[in-house]
Motif scaffolding. Structure first.
Motif, PDB file in Angstrom:
ATOM      1  N   MET A   1       1.543  17.761 -20.665  1.00 62.28           N
ATOM      2  CA  MET A   1       0.705  18.278 -21.486  1.00 62.28           C
ATOM      3  C   MET A   1       1.287  17.950 -22.992  1.00 62.28           C
ATOM      4  SD  MET A   1      -0.302  22.544 -22.308  1.00 62.28           S
ATOM      5  CE  MET A   1       0.579  22.784 -23.935  1.00 62.28           C
ATOM      6  N   VAL A   2       2.426  18.015 -23.086  1.00 62.58           N
ATOM      7  CA  VAL A   2       3.144  17.656 -24.604  1.00 62.58           C
ATOM      8  C   VAL A   2       2.707  16.272 -24.835  1.00 62.58           C
ATOM      9  CG1 VAL A   2       5.135  17.390 -25.707  1.00 62.58           C
ATOM     10  CG2 VAL A   2       4.663  19.595 -24.287  1.00 62.58           C
ATOM     11  N   SER A   4       0.208  14.310 -23.886  1.00 62.53           N
ATOM     12  CA  SER A   4      -1.213  14.298 -24.221  1.00 62.53           C
ATOM     13  C   SER A   4      -1.316  14.793 -25.570  1.00 62.53           C
ATOM     14  CB  SER A   4      -1.969  14.995 -23.161  1.00 62.53           C
ATOM     15  OG  SER A   4      -1.603  14.790 -21.760  1.00 62.53           O
ATOM     16  N   LEU A   5      -0.802  15.905 -25.784  1.00 64.56           N
ATOM     17  CA  LEU A   5      -1.050  16.334 -27.191  1.00 64.56           C
ATOM     18  C   LEU A   5      -0.392  15.259 -28.437  1.00 64.56           C
ATOM     19  CD1 LEU A   5      -0.012  20.157 -26.910  1.00 64.56           C
ATOM     20  CD2 LEU A   5      -2.272  19.148 -27.190  1.00 64.56           C
ATOM     21  N   LYS A   7       0.025  12.256 -27.761  1.00 61.11           N
ATOM     22  CA  LYS A   7      -0.989  10.918 -27.862  1.00 61.11           C
ATOM     23  C   LYS A   7      -2.432  11.292 -28.656  1.00 61.11           C
ATOM     24  CE  LYS A   7      -3.217   7.715 -24.728  1.00 61.11           C
ATOM     25  NZ  LYS A   7      -3.570   7.350 -23.226  1.00 61.11           N
ATOM     26  N   ASP A  17       9.820  14.061 -18.815  1.00 61.85           N
ATOM     27  CA  ASP A  17       8.939  14.306 -17.798  1.00 61.85           C
ATOM     28  C   ASP A  17       9.200  15.764 -17.111  1.00 61.85           C
ATOM     29  OD1 ASP A  17      10.984  13.966 -16.371  1.00 61.85           O
ATOM     30  OD2 ASP A  17       9.909  12.311 -15.055  1.00 61.85           O
ATOM     31  N   TYR A  18       8.478  16.193 -16.382  1.00 64.96           N
ATOM     32  CA  TYR A  18       8.341  17.416 -15.645  1.00 64.96           C
ATOM     33  C   TYR A  18       9.753  17.652 -14.801  1.00 64.96           C
ATOM     34  CZ  TYR A  18       7.213  21.593 -12.853  1.00 64.96           C
ATOM     35  OH  TYR A  18       6.884  22.710 -12.269  1.00 64.96           O
TER      36      TYR A  18
END
Length: 53
Positions: A1-2, A4-5, A7, A17-18
């Motif tokens: 999610m981070v 994506s934000l 980007k 990463d997770y």
């Protein structure tokens, strides 16, 4: 999610990463400060946000 934000914000920053976050979670000490309220709390919500949703 981070990732994506970042980007969407057009920022080229490295993000863990997770799996890395899950491994580090066991040893990461996070303290969230808490302040006890003495009296009532006031919540301000702009009426424009309510009207447009």
């Amino acid at each position: 999610m981070v990732a994506s934000l970042l980007k969407m914000a057009d920022l080229n920053w490295a993000v863990a990463d997770y799996t890395t976050l899950c491994r580090r979670q066991k040893t990461l000490g996070v303290q969230i400060p808490y302040r006890c309220a003495v009296g009532p709390l006031n919540l301000l919500v702009p009426s424009l946000d309510i009207a447009t949703r």
